[in-house]
Design a protein around this motif. Sequence first.
Motif, short mmCIF file in Angstrom:
data_model
loop_
_atom_site.label_atom_id
_atom_site.label_comp_id
_atom_site.label_asym_id
_atom_site.label_seq_id
_atom_site.Cartn_x
_atom_site.Cartn_y
_atom_site.Cartn_z
N ARG A 159 0.86 -1.18 0.00
CA ARG A 159 0.00 0.00 0.00
C ARG A 159 0.90 1.22 0.00
NH1 ARG A 159 -5.27 -0.91 1.99
NH2 ARG A 159 -5.99 -2.89 1.08
N LEU A 160 0.90 1.98 -1.11
CA LEU A 160 1.82 3.10 -1.28
C LEU A 160 1.06 4.40 -1.15
CD1 LEU A 160 4.80 3.69 -1.94
CD2 LEU A 160 4.17 3.76 -4.35
N HIS A 161 1.44 5.22 -0.17
CA HIS A 161 0.83 6.53 0.04
C HIS A 161 1.94 7.57 0.15
CE1 HIS A 161 -1.90 9.65 1.46
NE2 HIS A 161 -1.08 9.88 2.46
N THR A 190 3.23 4.07 3.74
CA THR A 190 3.66 3.01 2.82
C THR A 190 3.79 1.72 3.61
OG1 THR A 190 4.84 4.62 1.48
CG2 THR A 190 5.42 2.30 1.18
N THR A 191 3.03 0.71 3.22
CA THR A 191 2.91 -0.50 4.03
C THR A 191 3.09 -1.75 3.17
OG1 THR A 191 1.33 0.63 5.49
CG2 THR A 191 1.42 -1.77 5.62
N LEU A 192 3.85 -2.70 3.69
CA LEU A 192 3.96 -4.03 3.09
C LEU A 192 3.16 -4.99 3.96
CD1 LEU A 192 5.06 -6.11 1.10
CD2 LEU A 192 7.14 -6.25 2.50
N ASN A 232 9.04 -4.51 -7.32
CA ASN A 232 9.27 -3.33 -8.16
C ASN A 232 8.70 -2.06 -7.52
OD1 ASN A 232 10.57 -4.84 -10.14
ND2 ASN A 232 8.67 -5.24 -11.26
N ILE A 233 7.54 -2.17 -6.90
CA ILE A 233 6.93 -1.01 -6.24
C ILE A 233 7.81 -0.55 -5.07
CG2 ILE A 233 4.96 -0.22 -4.86
CD1 ILE A 233 3.20 -2.08 -6.54
N LEU A 234 8.29 -1.49 -4.28
CA LEU A 234 9.14 -1.14 -3.13
C LEU A 234 10.45 -0.51 -3.59
CD1 LEU A 234 8.61 -4.19 -0.75
CD2 LEU A 234 7.90 -1.83 -0.34
#
Length: 397
Positions: free
Chosen positions: A240-242, A254-256, A346-348
């Motif tokens: 979850r990217l904020h 930002t949460t994994l 890739n997002i991280l």
Amino acid sequence: MVPSTLRDLKPSSFSPRVVSIGPLHRQDENVQEFEGRKASYLINLIDRMNSPEEETLESCAEKAYASMEQIKSCYVWTKTYDDADIAKMMVIDACFILGFILKVHEYGESGDRKNLLTQAIIYDLVLLENQIPFFFLKEIFQYTIQKFKPNVSLIEFLRPVLDHLRLFVGDMNFQNISTNSTPHILSLLHECYKPPHDDHDKISIGNLSSTIRSAVDLDRAGVHFKPNKNPKWLMEMEVRLHRCPCFFWSWSKTTLKMPVLKVHHFSEVVLRNLIAYEQFRQTSKYITSYVFAMDMLVNTQEDVAMLIESEVLVNYMGSNEEAANMINNINKEVACVDFFYSEQLNILNEYCNGYWPKHIARMRRTYFSSPWNMIALVAGIILFALTVVQTIFTVNN
């Protein structure tokens, strides 16, 4: 058989501790004591039926003879057995497995399932080299258990054992599992970890061409770890990217989200055998992908501590260092062609390579990695403030 490249790394993860199933470990010295005890489980099973014992055993043997060529094709034979020996082996082992699981159901009612011998046998039943063909186990199940439990399927019957072998906190997927193409119990366990059919095609699968930072480094960059409480499938990871356009990047959300892994001494046995199964069979590499992702996240015991604190890892081992060593060693000599977490990786990476996360992480690593660094930073700030005050005072005078 498990290839020597994997077996030599941890032989104890592939050899039965108590009971031998099938031909590959029948001569092992440590299982000889229990061989005679299999008969008691067989007798207990047959006593539940209303037919004569000899008639039941003869019918089971006939089923083995009828499938003899198919049974033989399932093994790499390291010792020569005649058809009579193989038929006897298959019948005894199938009846033992079913009789043992029947007792596990009873133990569940009496609260005695935590018996150490019971646990050891359950983990022996999941070893790749310690299996009998599932189609034959199913035949014997239909001829025995279903005679006095007609409404119970084989998967439902095996569920207490599969639940005991569960690696993660949460419910495994027992829906839409076909036993027609399942080669053995380990394969059935593997099926329980796959995503539902409707979600499988939506998962991004790619090559493992890059890595992500460790858990501690991700935390310094502002990534938070949380249990994935409502996953689409048990092993799902979600980012979850904020983005927060402020200096204090640690306030970002930002949460994994991750599955909650239970780490104990038998976790390695289950993981290594599932990985070995994935490596040498044309099947999806769910477990291998997860282990590679965890190996990236865990470099030291501090990373394990971070994941424990974030409640995405439960450690039943002696120390965090032991858990870190297990996670770091478990994927040696293993290839990861189809990686199930490429999108999340890739997002991280994109997030961590951004300006603020990169510099905030560097600052945290430099100034907040130890109490002494923090003391030095505070002392430097105080000294700077005093210098400014003294300069202002001097100018004004």
